[in-house]
Design a protein around this motif. Structure first.
Motif, PDB file in Angstrom:
ATOM      1  N   GLU A 114      28.422  35.501  44.345  1.00 34.80           N
ATOM      2  CA  GLU A 114      27.096  34.659  44.131  1.00 34.80           C
ATOM      3  C   GLU A 114      27.114  34.135  42.872  1.00 34.80           C
ATOM      4  OE1 GLU A 114      24.582  34.417  46.804  1.00 34.80           O
ATOM      5  OE2 GLU A 114      26.391  34.855  47.886  1.00 34.80           O
ATOM      6  N   MET A 115      27.923  34.529  41.848  1.00 36.00           N
ATOM      7  CA  MET A 115      27.817  34.086  40.695  1.00 36.00           C
ATOM      8  C   MET A 115      28.815  33.042  40.331  1.00 36.00           C
ATOM      9  SD  MET A 115      27.001  37.409  37.886  1.00 36.00           S
ATOM     10  CE  MET A 115      28.482  38.410  38.444  1.00 36.00           C
ATOM     11  N   LEU A 116      29.227  32.379  41.460  1.00 39.15           N
ATOM     12  CA  LEU A 116      30.136  31.249  41.780  1.00 39.15           C
ATOM     13  C   LEU A 116      31.885  31.579  41.356  1.00 39.15           C
ATOM     14  CD1 LEU A 116      27.767  28.354  40.172  1.00 39.15           C
ATOM     15  CD2 LEU A 116      27.604  29.394  42.590  1.00 39.15           C
ATOM     16  N   GLY A 117      31.895  32.840  41.703  1.00 41.16           N
ATOM     17  CA  GLY A 117      33.455  33.172  41.261  1.00 41.16           C
ATOM     18  C   GLY A 117      33.966  32.862  42.700  1.00 41.16           C
ATOM     19  N   PRO A 118      35.604  33.065  42.660  1.00 44.50           N
ATOM     20  CA  PRO A 118      36.330  32.882  43.812  1.00 44.50           C
ATOM     21  C   PRO A 118      35.876  33.817  44.910  1.00 44.50           C
ATOM     22  CG  PRO A 118      37.425  34.501  42.389  1.00 44.50           C
ATOM     23  CD  PRO A 118      36.246  33.781  41.321  1.00 44.50           C
ATOM     24  N   GLN A 119      36.452  33.665  46.355  1.00 43.23           N
ATOM     25  CA  GLN A 119      36.420  34.202  47.363  1.00 43.23           C
ATOM     26  C   GLN A 119      36.977  35.663  47.201  1.00 43.23           C
ATOM     27  OE1 GLN A 119      35.153  32.306  50.685  1.00 43.23           O
ATOM     28  NE2 GLN A 119      34.579  34.379  50.897  1.00 43.23           N
ATOM     29  N   ILE A 120      36.487  36.827  47.513  1.00 45.15           N
ATOM     30  CA  ILE A 120      36.998  38.053  47.382  1.00 45.15           C
ATOM     31  C   ILE A 120      37.203  38.674  48.724  1.00 45.15           C
ATOM     32  CG2 ILE A 120      37.201  40.367  46.210  1.00 45.15           C
ATOM     33  CD1 ILE A 120      36.998  37.944  44.406  1.00 45.15           C
ATOM     34  N   PRO A 121      38.408  38.954  49.408  1.00 43.44           N
ATOM     35  CA  PRO A 121      38.516  39.406  50.838  1.00 43.44           C
ATOM     36  C   PRO A 121      38.128  40.782  50.470  1.00 43.44           C
ATOM     37  CG  PRO A 121      40.768  38.828  49.688  1.00 43.44           C
ATOM     38  CD  PRO A 121      39.568  38.437  48.662  1.00 43.44           C
ATOM     39  N   TYR A 122      37.246  41.293  51.639  1.00 36.70           N
ATOM     40  CA  TYR A 122      36.788  42.596  51.479  1.00 36.70           C
ATOM     41  C   TYR A 122      36.969  43.379  52.806  1.00 36.70           C
ATOM     42  CZ  TYR A 122      33.219  46.198  51.966  1.00 36.70           C
ATOM     43  OH  TYR A 122      32.381  47.401  52.211  1.00 36.70           O
ATOM     44  N   ARG A 123      37.524  44.626  52.507  1.00 35.97           N
ATOM     45  CA  ARG A 123      38.071  45.620  53.606  1.00 35.97           C
ATOM     46  C   ARG A 123      36.989  46.726  53.617  1.00 35.97           C
ATOM     47  NH1 ARG A 123      44.149  46.679  54.408  1.00 35.97           N
ATOM     48  NH2 ARG A 123      44.322  46.664  52.057  1.00 35.97           N
ATOM     49  N   PRO A 124      36.229  46.951  54.455  1.00 36.95           N
ATOM     50  CA  PRO A 124      35.738  48.435  54.467  1.00 36.95           C
ATOM     51  C   PRO A 124      36.550  49.785  54.745  1.00 36.95           C
ATOM     52  CG  PRO A 124      34.952  47.386  56.452  1.00 36.95           C
ATOM     53  CD  PRO A 124      36.023  46.370  55.514  1.00 36.95           C
ATOM     54  N   GLY A 125      36.090  50.739  54.694  1.00 31.14           N
ATOM     55  CA  GLY A 125      36.922  51.933  55.264  1.00 31.14           C
ATOM     56  C   GLY A 125      36.702  53.039  54.264  1.00 31.14           C
ATOM     57  N   ARG A 126      36.073  53.101  53.068  1.00 30.65           N
ATOM     58  CA  ARG A 126      36.011  53.995  52.112  1.00 30.65           C
ATOM     59  C   ARG A 126      34.913  55.162  52.720  1.00 30.65           C
ATOM     60  NH1 ARG A 126      35.805  49.503  50.553  1.00 30.65           N
ATOM     61  NH2 ARG A 126      37.487  48.626  48.863  1.00 30.65           N
ATOM     62  N   LYS A 127      35.361  56.255  52.226  1.00 30.28           N
ATOM     63  CA  LYS A 127      34.392  57.563  52.764  1.00 30.28           C
ATOM     64  C   LYS A 127      33.958  58.400  51.427  1.00 30.28           C
ATOM     65  CE  LYS A 127      36.022  58.779  57.360  1.00 30.28           C
ATOM     66  NZ  LYS A 127      37.167  57.483  57.476  1.00 30.28           N
ATOM     67  N   ASP A 128      32.800  58.508  51.347  1.00 30.81           N
ATOM     68  CA  ASP A 128      32.152  59.303  50.195  1.00 30.81           C
ATOM     69  C   ASP A 128      32.640  60.750  50.334  1.00 30.81           C
ATOM     70  OD1 ASP A 128      30.580  57.060  49.853  1.00 30.81           O
ATOM     71  OD2 ASP A 128      28.889  57.694  50.783  1.00 30.81           O
ATOM     72  N   LYS A 129      33.245  61.296  48.821  1.00 34.22           N
ATOM     73  CA  LYS A 129      33.537  62.549  48.681  1.00 34.22           C
ATOM     74  C   LYS A 129      32.608  63.425  47.968  1.00 34.22           C
ATOM     75  CE  LYS A 129      38.463  60.835  48.704  1.00 34.22           C
ATOM     76  NZ  LYS A 129      39.444  60.736  47.720  1.00 34.22           N
ATOM     77  N   ASP A 130      32.900  64.517  47.975  1.00 34.47           N
ATOM     78  CA  ASP A 130      31.693  65.482  47.322  1.00 34.47           C
ATOM     79  C   ASP A 130      32.147  65.646  45.795  1.00 34.47           C
ATOM     80  OD1 ASP A 130      33.649  67.587  47.115  1.00 34.47           O
ATOM     81  OD2 ASP A 130      32.680  68.606  49.120  1.00 34.47           O
ATOM     82  N   ILE A 131      31.310  66.432  45.150  1.00 34.46           N
ATOM     83  CA  ILE A 131      31.338  66.531  43.828  1.00 34.46           C
ATOM     84  C   ILE A 131      32.618  67.034  43.351  1.00 34.46           C
ATOM     85  CG2 ILE A 131      30.357  69.018  43.651  1.00 34.46           C
ATOM     86  CD1 ILE A 131      28.547  68.137  41.347  1.00 34.46           C
TER      87      ILE A 131
END
Ligand code: DDH
Length: 287
Positions: A114-131
């Protein structure tokens, strides 16, 4: 597109595009922050979530969002990033299926595009971990140091000299805050647009030590409104780094191409993606 079936939700590209659009709309709406955008601080959140990675032990990185917890959130390097996390909270509430870890990285992608930078490919799949997965303090760079420190920190994540220089171009964006890092001021005159200005200024401006009571930083001789950190200056005092500063200063297309590749690598450090996790191209709302 996708629906809620038998209690579990399998998000598709469309669903990520919807979250993308919500973050982009919020960026547009909340334009009274800093230089007119939360974009830079969102990029910094994604970077600090990822930049704790240690390739030897496989610990840290964007898979976990452990900065939610006090030990890591309170590390000096993370001062001020609550602003970015709080900005994203309503988006998380509206889309509870997305992990914080995937959301923070998606927000980094949104901000850059949105700040007019290059296209960044995105891959989801991260899981939240605990403390328990919080990383020890000291994994992120210390701006008061020099070349050796930069290499120690970024080689630990698995980056080379060219990649260190390409990543540092993110300092075209945003500013330093005295109540966060202690430093003050922006690096460029257009801190809410992705450009290769950082490299041009590093090479073409005359930089002098700022005369003030704060931590040692540099100011441009011409206007005294821009700044560089000691670690920024390391990129032009070292031959191996400087050749890349010169290339990126001359060629914005090359910078965009290399920045996209290296930020994708940063954002994916330590993430165990499923075999079929193909990168998505999410559409900028500015196109
Ligand atoms: Fe940075 N950065 N950064 N930085 N950074 C700061 C702000 C921003 C260092 C120190 C600081 C990267 C590398 C380094 C962004 C992105 C990236 C601030 C000011 C300090 C200090 C914080 C404050 O006061 O609010 C150092 C040292 C390094 C290094 O050694 C290489 C990288 C690799 C990135 C990236 O995104 C890939 C952004 C964006 C900001 C502006 C934040 C804001 O709120 O505005």
């Amino acid at each position: 597109s996708s629906g809620e079936t038998s209690g579990f939700f399998q998000p598709k590209q469309d669903d990520y595009q919807k979250v993308y659009n919500q973050i982009a709309a919020r960026l547009e709406e909340k334009d009274d922050y800093d230089d007119g955008s939360y974009g830079p601080v969102l990029v910094r959140l994604a970077w600090h979530a990822s930049g704790t990675y240690d390739k030897e032990t496989g610990t840290g990185g964007s898979n976990g969002a452990t900065m939610r917890f006090a030990p890591e959130g309170d590390h000096g390097a993370n001062a001020g990033l609550a602003a970015a996390r709080d900005f994203l909270e309503p988006v998380k509430q509206a889309n509870p299926w997305i992990s914080y870890s995937d959301l923070w990285i998606l927000a980094g992608v949104v901000a850059i595009q949105e700040m007019l930078g290059p296209q960044i490919p995105y891959r989801p799949g991260r899981k939240d971990k605990d403390i328990a997965a919080c990383t020890p303090d000291g994994r992120l760079p210390d701006a008061t140091q020099g070349n050796k420190h930069l290499r120690d920190i970024f080689y630990r994540m698995g980056f080379n000299d060219q990649e260190i220089v390409a990543l540092s171009g993110a300092h075209a964006l945003g500013r330093c805050h005295t109540d966060r890092s202690g430093f003050t001021g922006p690096w460029t005159f257009s801190p809410t647009v992705v450009t290769n200005e950082y490299y041009k200024l590093l090479l073409n401006e005359k930089w002098q030590w700022k005369n003030w009571k704060g931590p040692k930083q540099l100011e441009d001789k011409t206007t005294k409104t821009l700044m560089m950190l000691p670690t920024d200056m390391a990129l032009v005092s070292d031959k191996s780094f400087k050749q890349w500063v010169e290339k990126y200063a001359k060629d914005n297309d090359l910078f965009f191409k290399d920045f996209s590749a290296v930020i994708t690598k940063l954002f994916e450090l330590g993430v165990p993606f499923a075999e079929n996790a193909t990168p998505m191209t999410l559409k900028p709302t500015t196109a």
